[in-house]
Design an enzyme around this catalytic site. Sequence first.
Site, PDB file in Angstrom:
ATOM      1  NE  ARG A  45      -2.761  -0.910   3.556  1.00 31.84           N
ATOM      2  CZ  ARG A  45      -2.629  -2.106   4.353  1.00 31.84           C
ATOM      3  NH1 ARG A  45      -3.097  -3.181   3.561  1.00 31.84           N
ATOM      4  NH2 ARG A  45      -2.155  -2.104   5.448  1.00 31.84           N
ATOM      5  CD  GLU A 176     -18.321   9.934  -1.549  1.00 36.29           C
ATOM      6  OE1 GLU A 176     -17.356   9.943  -0.744  1.00 36.29           O
ATOM      7  OE2 GLU A 176     -18.290   9.180  -2.475  1.00 36.29           O
ATOM      8  CE  LYS A 218     -16.179  11.534  -3.876  1.00 35.68           C
ATOM      9  NZ  LYS A 218     -14.586  11.325  -3.687  1.00 35.68           N
TER      10      LYS A 218
HETATM   11  P1  13P Z   1     -15.154   6.326  -7.159  1.00 39.62           P
HETATM   12  O1  13P Z   1     -14.721   7.620  -7.685  1.00 39.62           O
HETATM   13  O2  13P Z   1     -14.212   5.391  -7.309  1.00 39.62           O
HETATM   14  O3  13P Z   1     -16.418   6.154  -6.873  1.00 39.62           O
HETATM   15  O4  13P Z   1     -14.491   6.743  -5.472  1.00 39.62           O
HETATM   16  C1  13P Z   1     -14.689   8.117  -4.805  1.00 39.62           C
HETATM   17  C2  13P Z   1     -14.790   8.057  -3.429  1.00 39.62           C
HETATM   18  O5  13P Z   1     -13.951   8.756  -2.902  1.00 39.62           O
HETATM   19  C3  13P Z   1     -15.727   7.133  -2.763  1.00 39.62           C
HETATM   20  O6  13P Z   1     -15.859   7.596  -1.645  1.00 39.62           O
END
Ligand code: 13P
Length: 342
Positions: A45, A176, A218
């Site tokens: 990682r 988000e 988001k």
């Molecule tokens: P993805 O763009 O792969 O959906 O991931 C965005 C993200 O930060 C999910 O929390």
Amino acid sequence: MNAQLASTAKAMVAGDKGLLAMDESHPTCGKRFAKLGISQTVEMRQAYREMIVTTPGLGECISGAILFDETIRQQTQDGRPFIAVLKAAGIIPGIKVDAGAKELAGHPGEKITEGLDGLRERLAEYVQLGARFAKWRGVITIGDGLPSRGCLQGNAHALARYAALCQEAGLVPIVEPEVLMDGAHTMEQCRAVTEKTLRTVFDQLAAQRVLLEGMILKPNMVLAGLACPEQESVDEVAAATVATLMRTVPAAVPGVAFLSGGQSSELASARLSAMNAHFKQRVPWALAFSFARAIQQPALEIWRGDAANVPAAQQALLHRAQCNRAARRGEYSDEMEEETNR
Ligand code: 13P
């Protein structure tokens, strides 16, 4: 404090740059590594994330990077903290602070994001480490009779409590609420659920006195489910997404930074580009990106855990970042892909 939050939020979506999400939890990162036969160790990682943060030119396209708790404490092989490498590249460091989506009691098939307990103390530490913004993801599933009121309200409440704590600590919250692409639902179903989700989220943000100027939203794009046989055109997706945001997102929010959510890298760029090409002059917020898979996936597939592949993987990563930068101007095109395939 308010002026500082607003100025950081603006900087996160300034110009034609966007955010790089590289905050996969151990299980998520492990799954992506396992698919490519990469061993799921802390060393791998570290090597993978070092490849990302040291990509030459990344700061020309990326305004901020979302890190994971392990990553924010890591350094390059030659001893430079990742945070310092990002800052030197002009990239604002951020941190994922939720503790993941868990089964929601009494709601089969639905999830609630945890992590509020002790959050004030954790945020204080992340500020000390150099983070300037944070991320919390709630997930909403479309299904038979889903999402439920309990799931929408619970997740919106948690997002708002998180956002208020972030702003108290001086961190810009990325809020988000992700309506998942999994399933065979239509774009119209996604539109209706996304609208309801965003209304619930902004209601809770207001209740918790979150400063809209000092946050970034988001959201998902408005799309048919991955298993739906009918898939709308790029322009239809762009129009439905912007119309949904216009109905629900207050003008004081400086930026909308989309997640990619399992779309192909090319479609994510094309759809974002169409939104900016057709609607940039008409919407009050920046239409930006905060992609993980849609920026990282091609690079991960090239890297595969082998140091010899680092330069080629970095080139692929930069290419996707450049495509999305073009998308912010509404100038992404298929030719950008062909240039690199030649
Ligand atoms: P993805 O763009 O792969 O959906 O991931 C965005 C993200 O930060 C999910 O929390």
